[in-house]
Design a protein around this motif. Structure first.
Motif, PDB file in Angstrom:
ATOM      1  N   LEU A  66     -35.306  61.548 -23.227  1.00  0.00           N
ATOM      2  CA  LEU A  66     -35.356  61.439 -24.669  1.00  0.00           C
ATOM      3  C   LEU A  66     -34.491  62.548 -25.254  1.00  0.00           C
ATOM      4  O   LEU A  66     -34.698  63.725 -24.947  1.00  0.00           O
ATOM      5  CB  LEU A  66     -36.813  61.595 -25.138  1.00  0.00           C
ATOM      6  CG  LEU A  66     -37.131  61.335 -26.584  1.00  0.00           C
ATOM      7  CD1 LEU A  66     -36.921  59.855 -26.914  1.00  0.00           C
ATOM      8  CD2 LEU A  66     -38.578  61.699 -26.875  1.00  0.00           C
ATOM      9  N   THR A  67     -33.505  62.200 -26.062  1.00  0.00           N
ATOM     10  CA  THR A  67     -32.662  63.226 -26.672  1.00  0.00           C
ATOM     11  C   THR A  67     -33.426  63.902 -27.797  1.00  0.00           C
ATOM     12  O   THR A  67     -34.421  63.379 -28.299  1.00  0.00           O
ATOM     13  CB  THR A  67     -31.366  62.624 -27.233  1.00  0.00           C
ATOM     14  OG1 THR A  67     -31.694  61.770 -28.343  1.00  0.00           O
ATOM     15  CG2 THR A  67     -30.594  61.853 -26.171  1.00  0.00           C
ATOM     16  N   ILE A 124     -36.712  63.750 -32.783  1.00  0.00           N
ATOM     17  CA  ILE A 124     -36.855  64.055 -34.207  1.00  0.00           C
ATOM     18  C   ILE A 124     -37.145  62.790 -35.000  1.00  0.00           C
ATOM     19  O   ILE A 124     -38.035  62.758 -35.849  1.00  0.00           O
ATOM     20  CB  ILE A 124     -35.592  64.768 -34.738  1.00  0.00           C
ATOM     21  CG1 ILE A 124     -35.484  66.168 -34.132  1.00  0.00           C
ATOM     22  CG2 ILE A 124     -35.598  64.840 -36.264  1.00  0.00           C
ATOM     23  CD1 ILE A 124     -34.157  66.850 -34.383  1.00  0.00           C
ATOM     24  N   VAL A 125     -36.403  61.727 -34.720  1.00  0.00           N
ATOM     25  CA  VAL A 125     -36.584  60.470 -35.447  1.00  0.00           C
ATOM     26  C   VAL A 125     -37.970  59.887 -35.184  1.00  0.00           C
ATOM     27  O   VAL A 125     -38.646  59.424 -36.103  1.00  0.00           O
ATOM     28  CB  VAL A 125     -35.487  59.458 -35.063  1.00  0.00           C
ATOM     29  CG1 VAL A 125     -35.790  58.078 -35.591  1.00  0.00           C
ATOM     30  CG2 VAL A 125     -34.129  59.935 -35.573  1.00  0.00           C
ATOM     31  N   GLU A 126     -38.422  59.933 -33.936  1.00  0.00           N
ATOM     32  CA  GLU A 126     -39.682  59.299 -33.565  1.00  0.00           C
ATOM     33  C   GLU A 126     -40.920  60.131 -33.921  1.00  0.00           C
ATOM     34  O   GLU A 126     -41.959  59.573 -34.258  1.00  0.00           O
ATOM     35  CB  GLU A 126     -39.708  59.014 -32.059  1.00  0.00           C
ATOM     36  CG  GLU A 126     -38.714  57.944 -31.644  1.00  0.00           C
ATOM     37  CD  GLU A 126     -38.663  57.757 -30.133  1.00  0.00           C
ATOM     38  OE1 GLU A 126     -39.510  58.343 -29.430  1.00  0.00           O
ATOM     39  OE2 GLU A 126     -37.773  57.026 -29.674  1.00  0.00           O
ATOM     40  N   ASP A 127     -40.817  61.454 -33.851  1.00  0.00           N
ATOM     41  CA  ASP A 127     -42.025  62.278 -33.947  1.00  0.00           C
ATOM     42  C   ASP A 127     -42.179  63.091 -35.226  1.00  0.00           C
ATOM     43  O   ASP A 127     -43.124  63.877 -35.337  1.00  0.00           O
ATOM     44  CB  ASP A 127     -42.111  63.217 -32.745  1.00  0.00           C
ATOM     45  CG  ASP A 127     -42.465  62.481 -31.469  1.00  0.00           C
ATOM     46  OD1 ASP A 127     -42.686  61.272 -31.538  1.00  0.00           O
ATOM     47  OD2 ASP A 127     -42.539  63.127 -30.424  1.00  0.00           O
ATOM     48  N   ASP A 154     -41.659  62.792 -42.108  1.00  0.00           N
ATOM     49  CA  ASP A 154     -41.502  64.072 -42.805  1.00  0.00           C
ATOM     50  C   ASP A 154     -40.004  64.415 -42.828  1.00  0.00           C
ATOM     51  O   ASP A 154     -39.469  64.981 -41.883  1.00  0.00           O
ATOM     52  CB  ASP A 154     -42.300  65.163 -42.102  1.00  0.00           C
ATOM     53  CG  ASP A 154     -42.319  66.477 -42.859  1.00  0.00           C
ATOM     54  OD1 ASP A 154     -41.527  66.638 -43.810  1.00  0.00           O
ATOM     55  OD2 ASP A 154     -43.129  67.342 -42.495  1.00  0.00           O
ATOM     56  N   GLN A 155     -39.345  64.065 -43.914  1.00  0.00           N
ATOM     57  CA  GLN A 155     -37.897  64.233 -44.000  1.00  0.00           C
ATOM     58  C   GLN A 155     -37.476  65.697 -43.966  1.00  0.00           C
ATOM     59  O   GLN A 155     -36.453  66.031 -43.380  1.00  0.00           O
ATOM     60  CB  GLN A 155     -37.358  63.554 -45.253  1.00  0.00           C
ATOM     61  CG  GLN A 155     -37.444  62.046 -45.201  1.00  0.00           C
ATOM     62  CD  GLN A 155     -36.922  61.393 -46.475  1.00  0.00           C
ATOM     63  OE1 GLN A 155     -36.739  62.047 -47.485  1.00  0.00           O
ATOM     64  NE2 GLN A 155     -36.686  60.095 -46.403  1.00  0.00           N
ATOM     65  N   GLN A 156     -38.257  66.564 -44.576  1.00  0.00           N
ATOM     66  CA  GLN A 156     -37.899  67.978 -44.579  1.00  0.00           C
ATOM     67  C   GLN A 156     -37.964  68.571 -43.172  1.00  0.00           C
ATOM     68  O   GLN A 156     -37.093  69.343 -42.778  1.00  0.00           O
ATOM     69  CB  GLN A 156     -38.804  68.760 -45.529  1.00  0.00           C
ATOM     70  CG  GLN A 156     -38.508  68.462 -46.984  1.00  0.00           C
ATOM     71  CD  GLN A 156     -39.300  69.330 -47.918  1.00  0.00           C
ATOM     72  OE1 GLN A 156     -40.384  69.823 -47.544  1.00  0.00           O
ATOM     73  NE2 GLN A 156     -38.798  69.540 -49.120  1.00  0.00           N
ATOM     74  N   LEU A 157     -38.966  68.183 -42.412  1.00  0.00           N
ATOM     75  CA  LEU A 157     -39.059  68.644 -41.033  1.00  0.00           C
ATOM     76  C   LEU A 157     -37.897  68.111 -40.205  1.00  0.00           C
ATOM     77  O   LEU A 157     -37.307  68.843 -39.411  1.00  0.00           O
ATOM     78  CB  LEU A 157     -40.396  68.231 -40.402  1.00  0.00           C
ATOM     79  CG  LEU A 157     -40.609  68.636 -38.951  1.00  0.00           C
ATOM     80  CD1 LEU A 157     -40.541  70.146 -38.789  1.00  0.00           C
ATOM     81  CD2 LEU A 157     -41.937  68.097 -38.438  1.00  0.00           C
ATOM     82  N   ALA A 158     -37.553  66.852 -40.404  1.00  0.00           N
ATOM     83  CA  ALA A 158     -36.427  66.258 -39.682  1.00  0.00           C
ATOM     84  C   ALA A 158     -35.123  66.974 -40.031  1.00  0.00           C
ATOM     85  O   ALA A 158     -34.306  67.257 -39.145  1.00  0.00           O
ATOM     86  CB  ALA A 158     -36.319  64.768 -39.997  1.00  0.00           C
ATOM     87  N   LEU A 159     -34.912  67.291 -41.311  1.00  0.00           N
ATOM     88  CA  LEU A 159     -33.704  68.014 -41.717  1.00  0.00           C
ATOM     89  C   LEU A 159     -33.663  69.406 -41.104  1.00  0.00           C
ATOM     90  O   LEU A 159     -32.611  69.862 -40.635  1.00  0.00           O
ATOM     91  CB  LEU A 159     -33.637  68.109 -43.242  1.00  0.00           C
ATOM     92  CG  LEU A 159     -33.302  66.824 -43.983  1.00  0.00           C
ATOM     93  CD1 LEU A 159     -33.507  66.999 -45.483  1.00  0.00           C
ATOM     94  CD2 LEU A 159     -31.874  66.396 -43.685  1.00  0.00           C
ATOM     95  N   LEU A 160     -34.798  70.086 -41.096  1.00  0.00           N
ATOM     96  CA  LEU A 160     -34.862  71.421 -40.512  1.00  0.00           C
ATOM     97  C   LEU A 160     -34.576  71.376 -39.015  1.00  0.00           C
ATOM     98  O   LEU A 160     -33.792  72.179 -38.496  1.00  0.00           O
ATOM     99  CB  LEU A 160     -36.230  72.049 -40.770  1.00  0.00           C
ATOM    100  CG  LEU A 160     -36.441  73.449 -40.190  1.00  0.00           C
ATOM    101  CD1 LEU A 160     -35.474  74.437 -40.816  1.00  0.00           C
ATOM    102  CD2 LEU A 160     -37.876  73.888 -40.396  1.00  0.00           C
TER     103      LEU A 160
END
Length: 122
Positions: free
Chosen positions: A40-41, A46-49, A53-59
């Motif tokens: 898993l890359t 990030i996309v799956e977990d 939460d967009q802010q967490l994904a951006l961070l």
């Protein structure tokens, strides 16, 4: 002898890196390919977990980007003359190294551009 231990594996040049795998010709190669395909890359994680939460994904993407840029600078440090001191002193009186300056700039810029950090403290 072949009946006891099986046929000898054909000789194949070893790959120079995991991305340069030769055609699957031995059992070891098949195992390496299976591991690469089932991995898993970080982007997939990030996309799956992040559970929307967009802010967490951006961070997390900003952290991933900063890590990749710093790793690239470290890999190219020798040919690009990035070893050694930068000729500066930090606030505690320590000599600053060239790679330290690059890493600090990369991390600060990456986190600022993510738009989700309100305060950076070093």
């Amino acid at each position: 002898l072949d009946q006891l231990i099986g046929p000898a594996a054909p000789s194949v040049a070893a790959p120079c890196c995991p991305f340069c795998l030769p055609a699957m010709s031995t059992y070891a190669d098949a195992g390496m390919l299976k591991n690469r395909l089932s991995s898993l890359t970080l982007t997939q994680f990030i996309v799956e977990d992040t559970n929307g939460d967009q802010q967490l994904a951006l961070l997390m993407n900003a952290v991933q980007h900063a890590c990749k840029v710093c790793a690239n600078a470290i890999r190219k440090a020798g040919p690009c003359d990035l070893y050694g001191l930068a000729g500066e002193v930090n606030s505690t009186g320590d000599d600053v190294k060239k790679l330290d300056l690059i890493a600090n700039t990369v991390w600060v810029d990456s986190l600022k551009q993510s738009g989700v950090c309100c305060l950076l403290v070093s």
